[in-house]
Design an enzyme around this catalytic site. Structure first.
Site, PDB file in Angstrom:
ATOM      1  N   THR A  76       0.805  -1.188  -0.165  1.00 60.72           N
ATOM      2  CA  THR A  76      -0.053  -0.191  -0.066  1.00 60.72           C
ATOM      3  C   THR A  76       0.901   1.176   0.123  1.00 60.72           C
ATOM      4  O   THR A  76       0.799   2.365  -0.648  1.00 60.72           O
ATOM      5  CB  THR A  76      -0.908  -0.070   1.186  1.00 60.72           C
ATOM      6  OG1 THR A  76      -1.740  -1.091   1.169  1.00 60.72           O
ATOM      7  CG2 THR A  76      -1.826   1.213   1.271  1.00 60.72           C
ATOM      8  N   ASN A 155      -5.641 -10.334  -7.039  1.00 61.85           N
ATOM      9  CA  ASN A 155      -5.847 -10.782  -5.830  1.00 61.85           C
ATOM     10  C   ASN A 155      -6.980 -11.894  -5.568  1.00 61.85           C
ATOM     11  O   ASN A 155      -7.115 -12.658  -4.800  1.00 61.85           O
ATOM     12  CB  ASN A 155      -5.612  -9.712  -4.622  1.00 61.85           C
ATOM     13  CG  ASN A 155      -6.438  -8.611  -4.850  1.00 61.85           C
ATOM     14  OD1 ASN A 155      -6.470  -8.070  -6.128  1.00 61.85           O
ATOM     15  ND2 ASN A 155      -7.529  -8.278  -3.832  1.00 61.85           N
ATOM     16  N   GLN A 183       0.573  -9.941  -5.673  1.00 66.01           N
ATOM     17  CA  GLN A 183       0.230 -11.467  -5.511  1.00 66.01           C
ATOM     18  C   GLN A 183       1.065 -12.309  -6.351  1.00 66.01           C
ATOM     19  O   GLN A 183       1.132 -13.381  -6.163  1.00 66.01           O
ATOM     20  CB  GLN A 183      -1.161 -11.668  -5.905  1.00 66.01           C
ATOM     21  CG  GLN A 183      -2.099 -10.756  -5.256  1.00 66.01           C
ATOM     22  CD  GLN A 183      -2.234 -11.631  -3.757  1.00 66.01           C
ATOM     23  OE1 GLN A 183      -1.918 -12.722  -3.309  1.00 66.01           O
ATOM     24  NE2 GLN A 183      -2.945 -10.859  -2.752  1.00 66.01           N
ATOM     25  N   HIS A 205       4.360  -9.988   3.495  1.00 66.61           N
ATOM     26  CA  HIS A 205       3.366 -11.059   4.246  1.00 66.61           C
ATOM     27  C   HIS A 205       2.502 -11.858   3.124  1.00 66.61           C
ATOM     28  O   HIS A 205       1.955 -12.827   3.707  1.00 66.61           O
ATOM     29  CB  HIS A 205       2.554 -10.188   5.163  1.00 66.61           C
ATOM     30  CG  HIS A 205       1.247  -9.518   4.578  1.00 66.61           C
ATOM     31  ND1 HIS A 205       0.067  -9.833   4.568  1.00 66.61           N
ATOM     32  CD2 HIS A 205       1.360  -8.261   3.821  1.00 66.61           C
ATOM     33  CE1 HIS A 205      -0.630  -8.975   3.884  1.00 66.61           C
ATOM     34  NE2 HIS A 205      -0.049  -7.996   3.546  1.00 66.61           N
ATOM     35  N   THR A 244      13.633   5.282  10.457  1.00 66.34           N
ATOM     36  CA  THR A 244      14.416   4.238  10.678  1.00 66.34           C
ATOM     37  C   THR A 244      14.069   2.872  10.186  1.00 66.34           C
ATOM     38  O   THR A 244      13.113   2.611  10.145  1.00 66.34           O
ATOM     39  CB  THR A 244      14.425   4.222  12.393  1.00 66.34           C
ATOM     40  OG1 THR A 244      14.851   5.527  12.988  1.00 66.34           O
ATOM     41  CG2 THR A 244      15.720   3.044  12.891  1.00 66.34           C
ATOM     42  N   CYS A 336      -8.868  -6.579   2.424  1.00 67.06           N
ATOM     43  CA  CYS A 336      -8.830  -5.057   2.782  1.00 67.06           C
ATOM     44  C   CYS A 336     -10.387  -4.484   2.535  1.00 67.06           C
ATOM     45  O   CYS A 336     -10.456  -3.454   3.168  1.00 67.06           O
ATOM     46  CB  CYS A 336      -7.746  -4.367   1.858  1.00 67.06           C
ATOM     47  SG  CYS A 336      -6.290  -5.341   1.843  1.00 67.06           S
TER      48      CYS A 336
HETATM   49  N1  PLP Z   1      -2.274  -5.080  -3.901  1.00 68.86           N
HETATM   50  C1  PLP Z   1      -2.740  -6.417  -4.033  1.00 68.86           C
HETATM   51  C2  PLP Z   1      -3.015  -6.899  -5.228  1.00 68.86           C
HETATM   52  C3  PLP Z   1      -2.971  -6.896  -2.741  1.00 68.86           C
HETATM   53  O1  PLP Z   1      -3.357  -8.132  -2.863  1.00 68.86           O
HETATM   54  C4  PLP Z   1      -2.587  -6.337  -1.382  1.00 68.86           C
HETATM   55  C5  PLP Z   1      -2.992  -6.807  -0.236  1.00 68.86           C
HETATM   56  O2  PLP Z   1      -4.131  -7.517  -0.092  1.00 68.86           O
HETATM   57  C6  PLP Z   1      -2.150  -5.053  -1.658  1.00 68.86           C
HETATM   58  C7  PLP Z   1      -1.908  -4.435  -2.865  1.00 68.86           C
HETATM   59  C8  PLP Z   1      -1.815  -4.082  -0.283  1.00 68.86           C
HETATM   60  O3  PLP Z   1      -0.838  -4.961   0.096  1.00 68.86           O
HETATM   61  P1  PLP Z   1      -0.600  -4.368   1.755  1.00 68.86           P
HETATM   62  O4  PLP Z   1      -1.876  -4.421   2.808  1.00 68.86           O
HETATM   63  O5  PLP Z   1       0.520  -5.414   2.285  1.00 68.86           O
HETATM   64  O6  PLP Z   1      -0.008  -3.079   1.835  1.00 68.86           O
END
Ligand code: PLP
Length: 393
Positions: A76, A155, A183, A205, A244, A336
């Protein structure tokens, strides 16, 4: 939830379990090796060296060079840094951005923010299989287009866009090309040079590293991309991202990238076999179909429409805590946005009506899943779908 309940985790596109080897790699930096990577004493130099190695590991996985990697808190942040940065630095060329209606909300919301600041954004539609239409892309590109942003793999459906061709088209209009590869990184081979990518984001993650660390690739060789900082401060990350450094997280991300690179083809084979088995068995349930192009798709993802069911009820049914059956974790839509009651914007963009979108469930397999788990999931899904259909008939 009972403490002993077995969990079958099929929500690996939302997040993944940390690999024990990744945890082992980061542990010293959470404990004894706690120095600031910018401190000039030897203790700090050790941390700096660990960050340096991790930068190489991340770069290697995507065919970049270490100095092109900017560590962030995740995708993000990387997306915000990239899109807002291009908007700010390249507006003398123009104020037009092209993206796709099935992008993650991190891209869509950033673009919408820029629309409010006077930028023009074109949201490309997709075909029923989730792929973009080339003719459509060609027709919306303009001389004032500064950025084309298209995700590598979706995703929700796993659909993989033809990135190389899209990048070529973007470049032919003098626009930069960015890809949200959150992804795809670690799952499929990616080479930013071969694909013509100028900016690429990834999140730890999603590839068995912890949450809170990610990276942005910013092209420095051939067509150097210049973007201003989003976070100002001590001038870390060559001034592009102050703060940092998260040394344990960065070391973990590096280790995860290195492991993914070595084990990619093995994972593709084993995870792909599990996904295919699961999907082919679930498709035997009447009124079930796959959402998204099945030829160009991540091998771990299966987005299935179970007609005559409600996906929230399926998810609840599979994670029932009132029995001794394993808790099965699957999802609908992006984690999300799962708090929202809107149907998936990805599925509706592909032409599914609201009812079909609300009846679709995503199964995302990971490297820790087993065939035995798939058998339990197949039986449980059949049961839950049958029960739900009987309830409404
Ligand atoms: N872009 C895609 C395709 C994702 O699947 C995700 C997380 O679900 C993100 C961006 C955002 O990643 P993060 O929440 O680790 O910042």
């Amino acid at each position: 939830m009972g403490a002993k309940k077995q969990v079958i985790y099929l929500d690996n596109n939302a997040t993944t379990q940390i690999d024990k080897r990744v945890l082992d790699a980061m542990m010293p930096f959470l404990t004894n090796e706690f120095a600031n990577a910018n401190s000039t004493h030897q203790f700090g130099v050790n941390a700096y060296e660990a960050v340096k190695s991790a930068r190489v590991q991340v770069a290697d996985l995507i065919g970049a060079e270490a100095h092109e990697i900017v560590f962030t808190s995740g995708s993000t942040e990387a997306i915000n840094l990239a899109i807002k940065g291009v908007a700010e630095n390249y507006q003398s060329k123009g104020k037009h951005i092209v993206t796709v209606s099935t992008e993650h909300s991190a891209v869509l919301d950033t673009c919408q923010y820029l629309e409010n600041k006077g930028f023009a954004v074109t949201y490309l539609p997709v075909k029923a299989d989730g792929l973009i239409d080339f003719k459509e892309l060609k027709s919306v590109l303009r001389d004032d287009t500064i950025l084309v942003s298209v995700m590598l793999a979706n995703n929700e459906t796993g659909v993989i866009q033809p990135i190389k061709e899209i990048a070529e088209l973007a470049h032919s209009f003098g626009a930069l090309f960015m890809s949200d590869a959150t992804q795809a990184v670690g799952k499929i081979p990616i080479n930013v040079d071969e694909l013509g990518i100028d900016l690429l984001c990834l999140s730890g993650h999603k590839l068995n590293a912890p949450k809170g660390v990610g990276a942005l690739f910013v092209r420095q060789r051939m067509n150097r991309v210049k973007i201003p900082a989003l976070l100002h401060g001590g001038g870390h990350e060559k001034g592009m991202r102050s703060g940092t450094l998260n040394v344990p997280g960065i070391v973990a991300l590096g280790a995860a990238c290195s492991i993914a690179q070595k084990e990619m083809s093995k994972n593709a084979e084993s995870i792909g076999a599990l996904r295919d088995y699961l999907e082919s068995e679930l498709l035997k349930i009447d009124g079930t179909s796959v959402n998204g192009n099945v030829e160009n798709r991540l091998y771990n993802t299966s987005n299935l429409l179970f007609r005559g069911t409600d996906s929230d009820a399926v998810i609840m049914g599979l994670s029932n805590t009132d029995n001794d059956l394993p808790l099965i974790a699957v999802s609908n839509g992006s984690a999300c946005t799962s708090a929202s009651i809107e149907p998936s914007h990805v599925l509706t963009a592909m032409g599914l009506d609201e009812i079909a979108a609300f009846s679709s469930v995503r199964f995302s397999v990971g490297k820790f899943n087993t065939k035995e788990e798939m058998d339990i999931v197949i039986d449980s899904v059949k049961d839950v779908v049958c029960t739900l259909r009987l309830m409404v008939s």
